[in-house]
Enzyme design. Structure first.
Site, short mmCIF file in Angstrom:
data_model
loop_
_atom_site.label_atom_id
_atom_site.label_comp_id
_atom_site.label_asym_id
_atom_site.label_seq_id
_atom_site.Cartn_x
_atom_site.Cartn_y
_atom_site.Cartn_z
N ARG A 104 0.86 -1.18 0.00
CA ARG A 104 0.00 0.00 0.00
C ARG A 104 0.90 1.23 0.00
O ARG A 104 1.70 1.40 0.92
CB ARG A 104 -0.82 -0.06 1.29
CG ARG A 104 -2.02 0.77 1.32
CD ARG A 104 -2.84 0.41 2.54
NE ARG A 104 -2.30 0.99 3.77
CZ ARG A 104 -3.05 1.50 4.73
NH1 ARG A 104 -4.35 1.48 4.62
NH2 ARG A 104 -2.51 2.00 5.81
N THR A 108 -0.64 7.66 -1.00
CA THR A 108 -1.92 7.61 -1.74
C THR A 108 -2.83 6.49 -1.25
O THR A 108 -4.02 6.47 -1.57
CB THR A 108 -1.64 7.35 -3.23
OG1 THR A 108 -0.98 6.07 -3.34
CG2 THR A 108 -0.73 8.41 -3.82
N ASP A 200 0.56 -1.95 12.38
CA ASP A 200 0.96 -2.45 11.06
C ASP A 200 1.24 -3.95 11.18
O ASP A 200 2.23 -4.36 11.79
CB ASP A 200 2.20 -1.69 10.57
CG ASP A 200 2.52 -2.05 9.13
OD1 ASP A 200 2.69 -3.26 8.84
OD2 ASP A 200 2.58 -1.14 8.30
N ASP A 203 4.70 -5.28 9.80
CA ASP A 203 5.83 -4.89 10.65
C ASP A 203 5.83 -5.65 11.97
O ASP A 203 6.87 -6.07 12.47
CB ASP A 203 5.78 -3.37 10.94
CG ASP A 203 6.28 -2.57 9.75
OD1 ASP A 203 7.03 -3.12 8.93
OD2 ASP A 203 5.92 -1.39 9.65
C1 PRP Z 1 -1.13 -3.93 4.82
C2 PRP Z 1 -2.03 -5.14 5.09
C3 PRP Z 1 -2.92 -5.16 3.89
C4 PRP Z 1 -3.07 -3.70 3.57
C5 PRP Z 1 -4.43 -3.26 4.05
O1 PRP Z 1 -0.14 -4.28 3.94
O2 PRP Z 1 -1.32 -6.34 5.27
O3 PRP Z 1 -2.35 -5.83 2.78
O4 PRP Z 1 -2.05 -2.99 4.29
O5 PRP Z 1 -4.67 -1.94 3.74
P1 PRP Z 1 -5.75 -1.49 2.67
O6 PRP Z 1 -7.00 -2.26 2.97
O7 PRP Z 1 -5.88 -0.02 2.97
O8 PRP Z 1 -5.21 -1.78 1.31
P2 PRP Z 1 1.05 -3.27 3.54
O9 PRP Z 1 0.68 -2.53 2.32
O10 PRP Z 1 1.44 -2.45 4.73
O11 PRP Z 1 2.20 -4.25 3.12
P3 PRP Z 1 3.04 -5.30 3.99
O12 PRP Z 1 2.07 -6.42 4.37
O13 PRP Z 1 4.07 -5.74 3.03
O14 PRP Z 1 3.58 -4.61 5.20
N1 URA Z 2 -2.44 -2.11 7.24
C1 URA Z 2 -2.08 -2.52 8.48
O1 URA Z 2 -1.18 -3.34 8.64
N2 URA Z 2 -2.75 -1.98 9.53
C2 URA Z 2 -3.75 -1.10 9.40
O2 URA Z 2 -4.33 -0.66 10.40
C3 URA Z 2 -4.09 -0.70 8.09
C4 URA Z 2 -3.43 -1.22 7.03
#
Ligand code: PRP
Ligand code: URA
Length: 209
Positions: A104, A108, A200, A203
């Site tokens: 994400r 944006t 997150d 993370d």
């Molecule tokens: C996080 C989570 C989802 C997304 C959700 O991933 O694991 O995939 O955000 O958010 P959204 O519904 O607003 O799209 P992230 O993009 O942080 O990637 P990561 O899992 O690699 O940390």
């Molecule tokens: N992605 C995450 O990991 N946590 C949130 O709260 C939203 C998006």
């Protein structure tokens, strides 16, 4: 809420509370994700069709139920969705796996694809999209778009936390795809994080922050 099943099993709710706790270690968070993955898998597969097959017990022949037809694809959205995968594969070891690499954009909040690989027979299987967080739903919508492009017809979403805004948006894009979640939280903050949430997920699971 239409199109959403909240898995309110006490074990799921208890473990989710442990995961939300900011003091939970990376190791603890990961272990809990694994455990909840198994419990959610049990719920989301509750209505899988069965067929009868002839077997012989030590005492007599019988018609016994087995899962019917081609079975499952687990489709974790990288990274955090991977946290569900091992637990679910423990329960359904013959399932196939589709990897959906999305992140994400922090400014944006648009989902950016960096990897996609699905089994060739994805059209014949039930696809379970795995991602602990459904926030804006941009990632879930992009993942389902991509899986449908690859031929998937029968798709379900499995998450831990969903925001009401994300559910509404997701239902607008993919009304045919049902969502299973352990909780529907209150709202999204100005950075697109789920409140109260758990932070997150990627993370916390991989210890990257
Ligand atoms: C996080 C989570 C989802 C997304 C959700 O991933 O694991 O995939 O955000 O958010 P959204 O519904 O607003 O799209 P992230 O993009 O942080 O990637 P990561 O899992 O690699 O940390
Ligand atoms: N992605 C995450 O990991 N946590 C949130 O709260 C939203 C998006």
């Amino acid at each position: 809420m239409q199109g959403v099943t909240v898995v309110d099993h006490p074990l799921v709710q208890h473990k989710l509370t442990l995961m939300r706790d900011r003091e939970r270690s990376t190791k603890g968070f990961r272990e809990l994700m694994h455990e909840i993955g198994m419990l959610l898998c049990y719920e989301v597969t509750r209505d899988l069709p069965l067929e009868l097959t002839e077997i012989e017990t030590p005492l007599t022949p019988m018609q016994a139920p087995v899962l019917a037809g081609k079975k499952l694809v687990f489709a974790p959205i990288l990274r955090a969705g991977v946290g569900f995968l091992d637990g679910m594969l423990t329960l359904v070891p013959s399932a196939r796996v589709a990897h959906v690499g999305l992140y994400r954009d922090p400014k944006t909040l648009v989902a950016v694809e960096y990897y996609f690989k699905a089994p060739e027979d994805v059209a014949d299987r039930l696809v379970l999209v795995l991602d602990p967080m459904l926030a804006t739903a941009n990632s879930a919508i992009a993942a389902v778009d991509r899986l449908k492009e690859a031929g998937a017809k029968n798709i379900r979403i499995v998450c831990l936390l969903a925001a009401p805004e994300g559910i509404e948006k997701f239902r607008g894009s993919h009304p045919d795809v049902h969502i299973w979640t352990a909780a529907i939280d209150d709202h999204l903050n100005e950075h697109g994080y789920i409140i109260p949430g758990l932070g997150d997920a990627g993370d916390r699971m991989f210890g990257t922050k």
